[in-house]
Write an enzyme that holds these catalytic residues in place. Structure first.
Site, PDB file in Angstrom:
ATOM      1  N   SER A 185      39.789   3.999  27.126  1.00 54.01           N
ATOM      2  CA  SER A 185      40.178   5.306  27.661  1.00 54.01           C
ATOM      3  C   SER A 185      41.689   5.448  27.729  1.00 54.01           C
ATOM      4  CB  SER A 185      39.594   5.461  29.072  1.00 54.01           C
ATOM      5  OG  SER A 185      40.177   6.541  29.761  1.00 54.01           O
ATOM      6  N   TYR A 204      38.588   3.128  37.654  1.00 53.22           N
ATOM      7  CA  TYR A 204      38.059   3.375  36.310  1.00 53.22           C
ATOM      8  C   TYR A 204      39.037   2.892  35.249  1.00 53.22           C
ATOM      9  CZ  TYR A 204      36.623   5.838  32.091  1.00 53.22           C
ATOM     10  OH  TYR A 204      36.252   6.129  30.806  1.00 53.22           O
TER      11      TYR A 204
END
Length: 326
Positions: free
Chosen positions: A129, A154
């Protein structure tokens, strides 16, 4: 013939990837998904409505945190390439329950690697990501930039996943490509993500929650361009690579809202709110490495992509398909 495993294959990106892989003659796809209750199961089942009719596709419900499940799967199937997309998603929710994110995104990735090494499967494409860049002030973001200061659980879990992959490459010669996605959107986007959420709320006359002053910028990447990049990577050789896949353009939040308004032909009611923990001011992908090594050529401008998304939204709403989305 190639046989692929796609973990998280019933999700937004995964389901599009399954379709693209199956579109090429001779390919077989095994989709793994645990149907995590993060959002309604019916949405994911709807995502697979096309591919489930194909004889070269199979769906196996299971959890990557179950090592025995993975061992049995790899033992009973000859696999050429693994796309590992399964993960707990979302920056803001990760702040509320970080342990769940570390368990799924770090330990789950290690479990997939364990099964691959044990059963001699040597090509892994790992979904990372752009969040790993944190509050990077240098733009555009390059794969060579330091990424040691993530600002959400995350992001930390995705960076840790990249490191776990590198260790496997170093110790076991596992060939790994870590793909850093930049804000992917398009048909089937998860319902809580900004573009889908805003579209739904504007359409229904509800005020949208917009964080900051509208000046934050994102590199929004249309799903077809992401899938092009993933498929291109799977067809070429790699040892250990980290690659950005983005549109390599930025869009301000206020402009994104304007594009949705124009596509819906409705005016947004905006509830401006303070910036949220874990959010960054700007994302912007340097895609030169992906272009050079894997012929990555994104070609969907965000205003065109938003128009396509809204068209999908309205069509599905009209047909009353997967009503849980709305």
């Amino acid at each position: 013939m190639k046989r692929f495993i796609v973990t998280g294959g019933a999700g937004f990106i995964g389901s599009h990837l399954c379709e693209a892989l199956l579109a090429e003659a001779g390919n077989e796809v095994i989709c793994i998904d645990n149907f995590d209750p993060y959002y309604d199961r019916r949405i994911k089942e709807g995502n697979l409505s096309v591919v489930r009719k194909k004889t070269n596709f199979s769906l196996i419900e299971g959890n990557i945190n179950d090592q025995d499940f993975l061992d049995d799967l790899f033992k009973n199937n000859r696999i050429d390439v693994v796309f590992h997309l399964a993960a707990k998603a979302g920056v803001r929710p990760s702040i509320q329950c970080p342990n769940e994110y570390y368990e799924a995104n770090i330990n789950g990735t290690q479990n997939v690697i364990n099964a691959m090494v044990k059963h001699n499967v040597n090509r892994l494409i790992f979904a990372s990501s752009s969040s790993v860049y944190g509050s990077n002030s240098k733009v555009p973001f390059s794969e060579s930039d330091p990424v040691e200061l993530p600002i959400s659980p995350y992001a930390a879990s995705k960076r840790a996943g990249e490191l776990v992959c590198y260790v496997a490459h170093h110790l076991y010669n596992l060939n790994v490509a870590c793909i850093r996605f930049f804000t992917v959107y398009g048909p089937r986007q998860r319902p809580e993500m900004a573009i889908h959420k805003f579209t739904n709320m504007i359409d229904n006359g509800l005020p949208i929650p917009a964080f900051g002053d509208g000046s934050t910028e994102r590199d929004y990447t249309y799903i077809d361009d992401i899938i092009q990049g993933l498929v291109n990577v799977s067809k070429k050789e790699f040892k250990y690579e980290i690659l950005n896949l983005g549109e390599s353009e930025t869009t301000k939040l206020k402009d994104l809202i304007y594009y949705i308004e124009k596509s819906l032909r409705k005016e947004a009611k905006i509830n401006w709110m303070p910036s949220q923990m874990g959010d960054v001011d700007k994302t912007y992908a340097d895609i030169s490495r992906a272009a050079e090594l894997f012929d990555y050529r994104p070609n969907t401008k965000v205003k065109d992509g938003i128009s396509k998304f809204v068209e999908w939204y309205l069509e599905n709403k009209k047909k009353n398909v997967a009503e849980a989305v709305f």
